[in-house]
Design an enzyme around this catalytic site. Structure first.
Site, PDB file in Angstrom:
ATOM      1  N   HIS A 178       0.826  -1.252   0.197  1.00  0.00           N
ATOM      2  CA  HIS A 178       0.020  -0.198   0.237  1.00  0.00           C
ATOM      3  C   HIS A 178       1.067   1.388  -0.038  1.00  0.00           C
ATOM      4  CE1 HIS A 178      -2.920  -2.848   2.248  1.00  0.00           C
ATOM      5  NE2 HIS A 178      -3.546  -2.517   1.028  1.00  0.00           N
TER       6      HIS A 178
ATOM      7  N   LYS B 122     -16.536  -6.230   7.420  1.00  0.00           N
ATOM      8  CA  LYS B 122     -15.635  -7.161   7.454  1.00  0.00           C
ATOM      9  C   LYS B 122     -14.819  -7.510   8.648  1.00  0.00           C
ATOM     10  CE  LYS B 122     -13.178  -6.923   2.855  1.00  0.00           C
ATOM     11  NZ  LYS B 122     -11.974  -6.378   2.056  1.00  0.00           N
TER      12      LYS B 122
ATOM     13  N   ARG C 120      -2.009  -6.418  -8.454  1.00  0.00           N
ATOM     14  CA  ARG C 120      -0.784  -7.183  -7.924  1.00  0.00           C
ATOM     15  C   ARG C 120      -0.690  -8.105  -9.128  1.00  0.00           C
ATOM     16  NH1 ARG C 120      -3.213  -8.326  -2.052  1.00  0.00           N
ATOM     17  NH2 ARG C 120      -4.869  -8.458  -3.546  1.00  0.00           N
TER      18      ARG C 120
ATOM     19  N   SER D 220      -2.824  -7.536   3.210  1.00  0.00           N
ATOM     20  CA  SER D 220      -2.944  -7.420   4.574  1.00  0.00           C
ATOM     21  C   SER D 220      -3.283  -8.833   5.227  1.00  0.00           C
ATOM     22  CB  SER D 220      -4.131  -6.178   5.104  1.00  0.00           C
ATOM     23  OG  SER D 220      -3.793  -5.094   4.463  1.00  0.00           O
TER      24      SER D 220
HETATM   25  O1  PNS Z   1      -8.415  -2.555   0.303  1.00  0.00           O
HETATM   26  P1  PNS Z   1      -9.877  -3.422  -0.251  1.00  0.00           P
HETATM   27  O2  PNS Z   1     -10.565  -4.140   0.789  1.00  0.00           O
HETATM   28  O3  PNS Z   1      -9.345  -4.245  -1.493  1.00  0.00           O
HETATM   29  O4  PNS Z   1     -10.808  -2.151  -0.718  1.00  0.00           O
HETATM   30  C1  PNS Z   1     -11.863  -2.569  -1.448  1.00  0.00           C
HETATM   31  C2  PNS Z   1     -12.716  -0.997  -1.428  1.00  0.00           C
HETATM   32  C3  PNS Z   1     -12.707  -0.179  -0.211  1.00  0.00           C
HETATM   33  C4  PNS Z   1     -12.036  -0.129  -2.618  1.00  0.00           C
HETATM   34  C5  PNS Z   1     -14.178  -1.375  -2.022  1.00  0.00           C
HETATM   35  O5  PNS Z   1     -14.764  -2.293  -1.448  1.00  0.00           O
HETATM   36  C6  PNS Z   1     -14.919  -0.145  -2.003  1.00  0.00           C
HETATM   37  O6  PNS Z   1     -14.710   0.884  -2.774  1.00  0.00           O
HETATM   38  N1  PNS Z   1     -15.778  -0.191  -1.159  1.00  0.00           N
HETATM   39  C7  PNS Z   1     -16.957   0.924  -0.924  1.00  0.00           C
HETATM   40  C8  PNS Z   1     -18.179   0.787  -1.642  1.00  0.00           C
HETATM   41  C9  PNS Z   1     -17.794   0.782  -2.887  1.00  0.00           C
HETATM   42  O7  PNS Z   1     -18.121   2.014  -3.512  1.00  0.00           O
HETATM   43  N2  PNS Z   1     -17.980  -0.213  -3.893  1.00  0.00           N
HETATM   44  C10 PNS Z   1     -17.561  -0.274  -5.397  1.00  0.00           C
HETATM   45  C11 PNS Z   1     -18.803  -0.252  -6.152  1.00  0.00           C
HETATM   46  S1  PNS Z   1     -19.777  -1.702  -5.980  1.00  0.00           S
END
Ligand code: PNS
Length: 158
Positions: free
Chosen positions: A17, A41, A90, A128
């Site tokens: 990150h 989560k 990745r 993570s």
């Molecule tokens: O670090 P992560 O868990 O891979 O991040 C995922 C994240 C936070 C980017 C994604 O879950 C997200 O954007 N969540 C907020 C809700 C949203 O906007 N979802 C995408 C459209 S469905």
């Protein structure tokens, strides 16, 4: 002025990150890291702790800000007047989910673009989740995150 948001769970942040944040800070005028308040989560660290950890780890990059957020990433982008959402890629295994998310975000907010940065090779395996798994078995975390973050994980688990 191009503002980018970098949304994620960051539970906790890893070198992977931090690498994306550092590189995004070169390409964009301002990078706002959005830490998702995702109760579903059941994260190891509270949102305040995750924000705190990231603030310390990025204190030397002047155009980076850390903020908690709830709800949609596109709304977080708009609230911060960001034109771009940054995500790290990745491997191909990330691609399908990331593409679907980017396309959904584009339908929701055609004025916000997703930009993918390919993770540096040395961190391509890292997440993570992997770091927490190794931590649970008391393995060496020094390759995964800076010492302060490793310490925070240990303090939480041991
Ligand atoms: O670090 P992560 O868990 O891979 O991040 C995922 C994240 C936070 C980017 C994604 O879950 C997200 O954007 N969540 C907020 C809700 C949203 O906007 N979802 C995408 C459209 S469905």
């Amino acid at each position: 002025m191009v503002i980018a948001v970098y949304p994620g769970s960051f539970d906790p942040a890893t070198y992977g990150h931090l690498d994306i944040i550092q590189r995004a800070s070169v390409s964009f005028d301002q990078v706002i890291v959005g830490v998702l308040h995702n109760s579903a989560k059941s994260p190891l660290f509270s949102v305040e702790e995750r924000v705190n950890i990231l603030e310390k780890a990025t204190k030397d990059i002047p155009n980076v800000k850390i903020k908690p957020f709830d709800g949609l990433s596109v709304n977080f982008a708009r609230e911060n007047r960001a034109q771009v959402i940054v995500r790290g890629l990745r491997a191909v295994t990330d691609f399908e989910y990331e593409l679907q998310m980017a396309q959904t975000n584009r339908v929701l907010a055609p004025d916000v673009d997703t930009v993918f940065l390919t993770t540096s090779l040395e961190y391509a395996y890292l997440s993570s989740t992997i770091m927490k798994e190794v931590a649970r078995y008391r393995g060496d975390l020094s390759k995964f995150a800076p010492p302060e973050i490793v310490e925070a994980v240990r303090a939480k688990l041991y």
